[in-house]
Write an enzyme that holds these catalytic residues in place. Structure first.
Site, PDB file in Angstrom:
ATOM      1  NE  ARG A   1      -2.761   0.158   3.471  1.00 23.23           N
ATOM      2  CZ  ARG A   1      -2.133   0.645   4.554  1.00 23.23           C
ATOM      3  NH1 ARG A   1      -1.740   1.898   4.590  1.00 23.23           N
ATOM      4  NH2 ARG A   1      -1.921  -0.127   5.604  1.00 23.23           N
TER       5      ARG A   1
ATOM      6  CE1 TYR B   1     -17.919  11.304 -14.808  1.00 23.17           C
ATOM      7  CE2 TYR B   1     -16.518  11.515 -12.868  1.00 23.17           C
ATOM      8  CZ  TYR B   1     -17.386  10.775 -13.649  1.00 23.17           C
ATOM      9  OH  TYR B   1     -17.736   9.513 -13.264  1.00 23.17           O
TER      10      TYR B   1
ATOM     11  CG  ASP C   1     -10.142  15.579 -15.115  1.00 27.78           C
ATOM     12  OD1 ASP C   1      -9.578  14.992 -16.057  1.00 27.78           O
ATOM     13  OD2 ASP C   1     -11.035  15.064 -14.421  1.00 27.78           O
TER      14      ASP C   1
ATOM     15  CE  LYS D   1     -13.676   7.856 -18.007  1.00 29.29           C
ATOM     16  NZ  LYS D   1     -14.734   6.957 -17.636  1.00 29.29           N
TER      17      LYS D   1
HETATM   18  C1  LIG Z   1     -13.096  14.008 -16.908  1.00 26.35           C
HETATM   19  C2  LIG Z   1     -13.212  12.874 -15.939  1.00 26.35           C
HETATM   20  N1  LIG Z   1     -12.558  12.932 -14.780  1.00 26.35           N
HETATM   21  C3  LIG Z   1     -12.657  11.943 -13.853  1.00 26.35           C
HETATM   22  C4  LIG Z   1     -13.445  10.837 -14.091  1.00 26.35           C
HETATM   23  C5  LIG Z   1     -13.547   9.743 -13.049  1.00 26.35           C
HETATM   24  O1  LIG Z   1     -12.798   8.640 -13.467  1.00 26.35           O
HETATM   25  P1  LIG Z   1     -13.099   7.118 -13.013  1.00 26.35           P
HETATM   26  O2  LIG Z   1     -14.394   6.728 -13.668  1.00 26.35           O
HETATM   27  O3  LIG Z   1     -11.906   6.387 -13.541  1.00 26.35           O
HETATM   28  O4  LIG Z   1     -13.203   7.089 -11.542  1.00 26.35           O
HETATM   29  C6  LIG Z   1     -14.133  10.724 -15.297  1.00 26.35           C
HETATM   30  C7  LIG Z   1     -14.986   9.561 -15.574  1.00 26.35           C
HETATM   31  O5  LIG Z   1     -15.731   9.541 -16.536  1.00 26.35           O
HETATM   32  C8  LIG Z   1     -14.027  11.781 -16.252  1.00 26.35           C
HETATM   33  O6  LIG Z   1     -14.663  11.741 -17.425  1.00 26.35           O
END
Ligand SMILES: Cc1ncc(COP(=O)(O)O)c(C=O)c1O
Length: 387
Positions: A54, A107, A178, A203
């Site tokens: 961890r 998001y 992000d 993604k």
């Molecule tokens: C722009 C963005 N940030 C964060 C996330 C969260 O990622 P995760 O689904 O891997 O937890 C997503 C998920 O769709 C996203 O599109």
């Protein structure tokens, strides 16, 4: 790990060549998956030792080093159990009672986390339109953290990252970007002055819709140490197999993105000519309100398109149901094309129109994708049986 001098290499080479085991006789070509929850120690104090899986893990390290290289950081990235675990880690940098400036249309998980923390009294949230630079700057005085997501999911709004970073610095506000939609191959927020970069590696980085993972990259070593300590305590760590899969996906990200992005540009242009659609959102289109801004800070416009229907929610639902090749599923950035009407999620921000459908363009042949979109458009118009 072998770290060929990467300074002169193109990013598309970096993803393939870096972070492989030393080239010794009989060494494996790929970093092995290390399935061990603990590591041998001899009783002496262990600063820097692995200690326990961890704390650190040899299976995360090649991925963390490769992504840092791509994002232009001197410090290894930090891998997390999901994109949301990475988002949560970045939010944990806000002191209790602090203030976060968040795009109202980011998001839904990120907006949802910010709103939940505010409801719990942990912090205050100022929601802004990220594309409206004056709006964002006006929200900065007294804030602790500026959250940017550019382009946003799913409105594809583009923030003026350099201008907002400059303003945030004047107010002593930490900037997180992000970078999930752009990937480090198209946008490098640390070079634009941001302090922290967050990815849903689920993604484009992993790229095959078979892994849930997140990453955080920072410019500052002390901040990395702080985040690493919290990750150990929070336990928000990925499994070794997930990290291995994400690195395997990363190796082909340049090829996948080139292909999907070229198809997205072509399909967005064709969709713009469709009278059933009231709007096509893609930052690469000259009609996109922030096209010039996107062109200035990104080296490509990505593989996600959002469309809106003249016929409203019903037409959008008929469109999604009329598609064969596009799979109706949430998520994006995989090799396969996905489609989703975003407001089907109760938690989707109100800023997202009810007829908005997000298309994640995969690596299938562009003409097959176009034929499918036409099938969907006929279904949306109620003429599905027609030629
Ligand atoms: C722009 C963005 N940030 C964060 C996330 C969260 O990622 P995760 O689904 O891997 O937890 C997503 C998920 O769709 C996203 O599109």
């Amino acid at each position: 790990m072998s770290s060929a001098d990467s300074s002169s290499l193109h990013p598309s080479t970096v993803v393939v060549a870096l972070c492989r085991p030393e080239r010794n006789a009989d060494a494996p070509l790929n970093p092995p998956i290390v399935l061990s929850s603990t590591f041998v120690g001899d009783g002496a104090p262990a600063p820097g030792d692995r200690v326990y899986a961890r704390y650190t893990n040899p299976s995360w390290e090649p991925l963390e080093e490769a992504v840092a290289e791509l994002e232009g950081s001197d410090h290894p990235a930090l891998a997390y159990a999901s994109g949301m675990a990475a988002v949560s880690a970045a939010f944990s940098l806000v002191p209790i009672g602090g203030t976060v400036v968040v795009p109202a249309s980011a998001y839904n998980g990120t907006v949802g986390l910010a709103r939940t923390l505010a409801e719990d009294g942990a912090l205050s949230v100022r929601e802004v339109d990220p594309a409206n630079t004056e709006d964002v700057i006006a929200a900065l005085p007294g804030a602790d953290l500026l959250w940017l997501e550019s382009p946003t999911n799913p409105l594809l709004d583009v923030a003026d990252v350099p201008a907002l970073v400059a303003a945030a610095k004047q107010h002593g506000v930490l900037v997180v970007v992000d970078n999930t939609f752009s990937t480090p191959l198209r946008q490098r927020p640390l070079e634009l002055g941001a302090d922290v970069v967050v990815h849903s590696a689920t993604k484009f980085i992993a790229g095959h819709s078979d892994v849930l993972m997140g990453l955080v990259v920072v410019a500052d070593g002390a901040l990395r140490t702080r985040l690493a300590g919290r990750r150990t305590l929070a336990g928000s760590v990925p499994g070794p197999f997930e990290a291995w899969l994400a690195l395997r996906g990363l190796r082909t990200m340049a090829l996948r993105l080139d292909r999907a992005e070229a198809s997205a540009a072509e399909l967005a242009a064709r969709l713009e000519a469709e009278s059933a659609l009231s709007r096509v959102r893609y930052p690469g289109l000259a009609s996109h309100p922030h096209h010039a801004r996107a062109a200035a800070q990104m080296s490509g416009f990505g593989a996600v398109i959002s469309i809106e229907f003249e016929g409203g929610e019903d037409a959008a639902v008929r469109f999604v149901r009329g598609l064969d090749l596009f799979t109706p599923a949430t998520s994006l950035g995989g090799v396969e094309s996905l489609v989703e009407r975003r407001r089907r999620h109760p938690g989707e921000p109100e800023a997202v129109p009810v007829s908005l459908v997000r298309l994640s363009i995969g690596i299938e042949h562009v003409e097959d994708l176009w034929a499918d979109l036409q099938r969907g458009l006929r279904a949306a118009a109620g003429t599905a049986g027609a030629a």
